[in-house]
Design a protein around this motif. Structure first.
Motif, PDB file in Angstrom:
ATOM      1  N   THR A 161     -36.747 -11.425  10.586  1.00 34.00           N
ATOM      2  CA  THR A 161     -35.705 -11.140   9.609  1.00 34.00           C
ATOM      3  C   THR A 161     -34.914  -9.914  10.029  1.00 34.00           C
ATOM      4  N   LEU A 162     -33.654  -9.885   9.645  1.00 30.58           N
ATOM      5  CA  LEU A 162     -32.776  -8.750   9.933  1.00 30.58           C
ATOM      6  C   LEU A 162     -32.007  -8.429   8.665  1.00 30.58           C
ATOM      7  N   TRP A 163     -32.093  -7.183   8.224  1.00 26.62           N
ATOM      8  CA  TRP A 163     -31.379  -6.722   7.031  1.00 26.62           C
ATOM      9  C   TRP A 163     -30.360  -5.663   7.439  1.00 26.62           C
ATOM     10  N   VAL A 164     -29.149  -5.792   6.932  1.00 24.82           N
ATOM     11  CA  VAL A 164     -28.114  -4.778   7.123  1.00 24.82           C
ATOM     12  C   VAL A 164     -27.891  -4.087   5.781  1.00 24.82           C
ATOM     13  N   THR A 165     -28.178  -2.790   5.721  1.00 21.63           N
ATOM     14  CA  THR A 165     -28.051  -2.039   4.475  1.00 21.63           C
ATOM     15  C   THR A 165     -26.956  -0.991   4.603  1.00 21.63           C
ATOM     16  N   ALA A 166     -26.245  -0.770   3.515  1.00 23.70           N
ATOM     17  CA  ALA A 166     -25.139   0.182   3.502  1.00 23.70           C
ATOM     18  C   ALA A 166     -25.599   1.525   2.976  1.00 23.70           C
ATOM     19  N   ALA A 167     -24.950   2.577   3.453  1.00 22.28           N
ATOM     20  CA  ALA A 167     -25.282   3.939   3.014  1.00 22.28           C
ATOM     21  C   ALA A 167     -23.999   4.732   2.832  1.00 22.28           C
ATOM     22  N   ASP A 168     -24.077   5.763   1.997  1.00 19.33           N
ATOM     23  CA  ASP A 168     -22.915   6.629   1.787  1.00 19.33           C
ATOM     24  C   ASP A 168     -22.667   7.510   3.002  1.00 19.33           C
ATOM     25  N   ASP A 169     -23.755   8.064   3.544  1.00 24.18           N
ATOM     26  CA  ASP A 169     -23.639   8.955   4.697  1.00 24.18           C
ATOM     27  C   ASP A 169     -24.804   8.701   5.645  1.00 24.18           C
ATOM     28  N   GLN A 170     -24.612   9.054   6.891  1.00 20.37           N
ATOM     29  CA  GLN A 170     -25.672   8.920   7.865  1.00 20.37           C
ATOM     30  C   GLN A 170     -26.765   9.956   7.587  1.00 20.37           C
TER      31      GLN A 170
END
Length: 248
Positions: A161-170
């Motif tokens: 499985t591969l999940w791409v998650t979003a973030a506000d900042d690195q």
């Protein structure tokens, strides 16, 4: 099942009442939903599914009977996306499972790598254990290369499985290294891609011939993409294997 571990009639009755309560809550949430992706409806749906599954199991254990309902799986769906509209950073979470199908081949390949590393005459002890060989190979080769050449290493593919998650900042360097897979917010998952032979149950016999593995896409709205990519595993002869680069 022995009488000692069977659920009581009262427990089955309580589970049935829980289904009724969850059904009422789900209908109420649907009636007052604020939009297509209302999180309250999603939560009520999951609660109803869990209550129905618990009742079905207890009913079977106690009376050897089942309900006529098919409990939908919720593990392949994502909750509504609530992350940033324009993410400034992202994380890619990957899991790949393998079975050690040919331990001797795994050990032999690790010994070849170790021998090449110590070709200057230094003392190198070729690992004689599977866990040691895995450490050598995964330390030498990138995970994507091992995935594409897994048969050479004596491995057999499992689910991935591969999940791409979003973030506000690195994140700051080293911030999450001690627990890299904890604290993932499902509502910030932009998309995910699952590969498993379990999806073959939905295919016709002619489509499953040859060991088909299917890639299942789940978008940020929790919908399963019907456009599925088939990946066929074929048996390779020893002469067809790409020789390992021992000088890496």
């Amino acid at each position: 099942m022995s009488d000692a571990v069977q659920p009581t009639a009262a427990e089955v009755r309580a589970a049935a009442e829980a289904v009724k309560t969850a059904l009422d809550r789900h209908l109420a949430a649907v009636e007052r939903r604020s939009g297509e992706d209302d999180p309250a409806v999603y939560e009520a749906f999951n609660q109803l599914a869990a209550a129905a599954e618990a009742y079905d199991e207890l009913l079977y254990d106690r009376y050897d009977e089942v309900t006529p309902f098919e409990i939908p799986g919720t593990e392949d769906a994502l909750p509504p996306y609530t992350g940033p509209e324009e993410p400034n950073a992202l994380s890619v979470l990957i899991r790949r499972d393998y079975a050690v199908a040919e331990p001797q081949r795994l050990l032999a390949q690790a010994q070849r790598v170790e021998a090449a590393d110590y070709d200057d005459g230094a003392d190198g002890e070729a690992s004689g254990t599977v866990h040691g060989a895995l450490g050598i190979l995964f330390g030498e080769f990138e995970p994507d290369e091992i995935a594409s050449r897994h048969k050479e290493f004596g491995l057999e593919e499992g689910d991935s499985t591969l999940w791409v998650t979003a973030a506000d900042d690195q994140t700051d360097p080293g911030e999450w290294l001690e627990a890299p897979f904890e604290g993932v917010d499902p509502q910030r998952v932009v998309c995910r891609f699952d590969v498993s032979t379990v999806f073959d149950d939905d295919l016709d016999d002619e489509d499953t011939a040859g060991g088909t593995r299917r890639r299942l896409t789940v978008d940020s709205d929790g919908d399963i993409d019907g456009d599925i990519e088939d990946e066929l595993d074929t048996d390779l002869d020893e002469d067809d294997l790409e020789p390992m680069d021992a000088d890496r």
